[in-house]
Write a protein that holds these residues in place. Structure first.
Motif, PDB file in Angstrom:
ATOM      1  N   ASP A 122       4.529   1.791  15.897  1.00 34.11           N
ATOM      2  CA  ASP A 122       4.281   0.384  16.414  1.00 34.11           C
ATOM      3  C   ASP A 122       3.813  -0.404  15.125  1.00 34.11           C
ATOM      4  O   ASP A 122       4.403  -1.561  15.179  1.00 34.11           O
ATOM      5  N   ALA A 123       2.877   0.017  14.517  1.00 30.36           N
ATOM      6  CA  ALA A 123       2.211  -0.853  13.319  1.00 30.36           C
ATOM      7  C   ALA A 123       3.189  -1.274  12.283  1.00 30.36           C
ATOM      8  O   ALA A 123       3.529  -2.194  11.942  1.00 30.36           O
ATOM      9  N   GLU A 124       4.284  -0.230  12.014  1.00 33.55           N
ATOM     10  CA  GLU A 124       5.184  -0.472  11.049  1.00 33.55           C
ATOM     11  C   GLU A 124       6.313  -1.230  11.468  1.00 33.55           C
ATOM     12  O   GLU A 124       6.921  -2.274  10.524  1.00 33.55           O
ATOM     13  N   ILE A 125       7.013  -1.306  12.688  1.00 29.82           N
ATOM     14  CA  ILE A 125       7.740  -2.247  13.297  1.00 29.82           C
ATOM     15  C   ILE A 125       7.184  -3.815  13.509  1.00 29.82           C
ATOM     16  O   ILE A 125       7.933  -4.474  12.909  1.00 29.82           O
ATOM     17  N   LEU A 126       5.965  -3.521  13.980  1.00 29.01           N
ATOM     18  CA  LEU A 126       5.263  -5.020  13.957  1.00 29.01           C
ATOM     19  C   LEU A 126       5.152  -5.786  12.807  1.00 29.01           C
ATOM     20  O   LEU A 126       5.320  -6.948  12.504  1.00 29.01           O
ATOM     21  N   ALA A 127       4.960  -4.925  11.733  1.00 31.36           N
ATOM     22  CA  ALA A 127       4.572  -5.664  10.294  1.00 31.36           C
ATOM     23  C   ALA A 127       5.896  -6.022   9.839  1.00 31.36           C
ATOM     24  O   ALA A 127       5.820  -7.121   9.111  1.00 31.36           O
ATOM     25  N   LEU A 128       7.150  -5.221  10.055  1.00 28.73           N
ATOM     26  CA  LEU A 128       8.594  -5.520   9.653  1.00 28.73           C
ATOM     27  C   LEU A 128       8.899  -7.048  10.445  1.00 28.73           C
ATOM     28  O   LEU A 128       9.314  -8.006   9.856  1.00 28.73           O
ATOM     29  N   LEU A 129       8.499  -7.087  11.732  1.00 26.52           N
ATOM     30  CA  LEU A 129       8.889  -8.287  12.442  1.00 26.52           C
ATOM     31  C   LEU A 129       8.218  -9.342  12.080  1.00 26.52           C
ATOM     32  O   LEU A 129       8.576 -10.674  11.991  1.00 26.52           O
ATOM     33  N   ARG A 130       6.832  -9.328  11.759  1.00 19.12           N
ATOM     34  CA  ARG A 130       5.848 -10.286  11.207  1.00 19.12           C
ATOM     35  C   ARG A 130       6.493 -10.657   9.848  1.00 19.12           C
ATOM     36  O   ARG A 130       6.319 -12.166   9.656  1.00 19.12           O
ATOM     37  N   ARG A 131       6.624  -9.996   9.114  1.00 21.68           N
ATOM     38  CA  ARG A 131       7.222 -10.332   7.666  1.00 21.68           C
ATOM     39  C   ARG A 131       8.239 -11.288   7.669  1.00 21.68           C
ATOM     40  O   ARG A 131       8.361 -12.073   7.054  1.00 21.68           O
ATOM     41  N   VAL A 132       9.369 -10.919   8.279  1.00 23.74           N
ATOM     42  CA  VAL A 132      10.628 -11.553   8.647  1.00 23.74           C
ATOM     43  C   VAL A 132      10.272 -12.809   9.378  1.00 23.74           C
ATOM     44  O   VAL A 132      10.733 -13.853   8.861  1.00 23.74           O
ATOM     45  N   ALA A 133       9.620 -12.820  10.381  1.00 22.75           N
ATOM     46  CA  ALA A 133       9.291 -14.313  10.919  1.00 22.75           C
ATOM     47  C   ALA A 133       8.453 -15.097  10.215  1.00 22.75           C
ATOM     48  O   ALA A 133       8.833 -16.450  10.277  1.00 22.75           O
ATOM     49  N   ASP A 134       7.558 -14.516   9.295  1.00 29.13           N
ATOM     50  CA  ASP A 134       7.138 -15.504   8.404  1.00 29.13           C
ATOM     51  C   ASP A 134       7.541 -16.095   7.032  1.00 29.13           C
ATOM     52  O   ASP A 134       7.124 -16.800   6.485  1.00 29.13           O
ATOM     53  N   ARG A 135       8.855 -15.503   6.850  1.00 29.78           N
ATOM     54  CA  ARG A 135       9.616 -15.961   5.502  1.00 29.78           C
ATOM     55  C   ARG A 135      10.235 -17.292   5.743  1.00 29.78           C
ATOM     56  O   ARG A 135      10.305 -17.894   6.884  1.00 29.78           O
TER      57      ARG A 135
END
Length: 149
Positions: A135-148
């Motif tokens: 979950d942490a890996e998936i959420l980190a990916l989503l947060r990274r993409v959302a913050d670009r």
């Protein structure tokens, strides 16, 4: 004779909103997954299934206020196998889905139901630790993409 019972599970849904355009968000998620696909062995790769996108008419019918909708399905065979060793029900929760919605005001919403939340009812510490890491890996990916930008 069949026996049926109901197991109530908690839903832990993460919703991330961004002002980024839907197409950019989907492309960036796919690019990150594709980039990771070359790392590690086949069982360790995070893979994405191609799912059809719901266009404006279908998306609006499914979710008012949403103009485009796509469900991305992600899996890592090694994670699913590790979870299944102690918790066979994991097949209900893996692979995971990310729902990407283009909101009519131009923003994008990402929704993800955590595996750790779904399996919490089983009270299996080993499986929960694996699920939390995933979950942490998936959420980190989503947060990274959302913050670009």
């Amino acid at each position: 004779m069949a026996i049926e019972y109901v197991l109530r599970t908690a839903l832990e849904r993460h919703i991330i909103s961004t002002r980024r355009h839907f197409t950019d968000v989907v492309q960036d998620i796919r690019a990150e997954i594709d980039a990771r696909a070359s790392a590690g062995g086949p069982a360790d790769r995070l893979a994405m299934a191609r799912c059809p996108e719901a266009g404006p008419d279908r998306a609006a019918a499914l979710a008012p206020g949403v103009s485009r909708l796509v469900r991305l399905v992600l899996d890592r065979p090694s994670t699913t196998a590790e979870l299944a060793r102690t918790l066979p029900d994991v097949g209900l929760y893996c692979p995971v889905s990310i729902l990407v919605q283009q909101i009519t005001d131009g923003g994008t919403r990402l929704s993800y139901d955590s595996v750790a939340g779904a399996i919490a009812v089983h009270q299996d510490e080993a499986a929960t630790a694996v699920a939390q890491s995933f979950d942490a890996e998936i959420l980190a990916l989503l947060r990274r993409v959302a913050d670009r930008d």
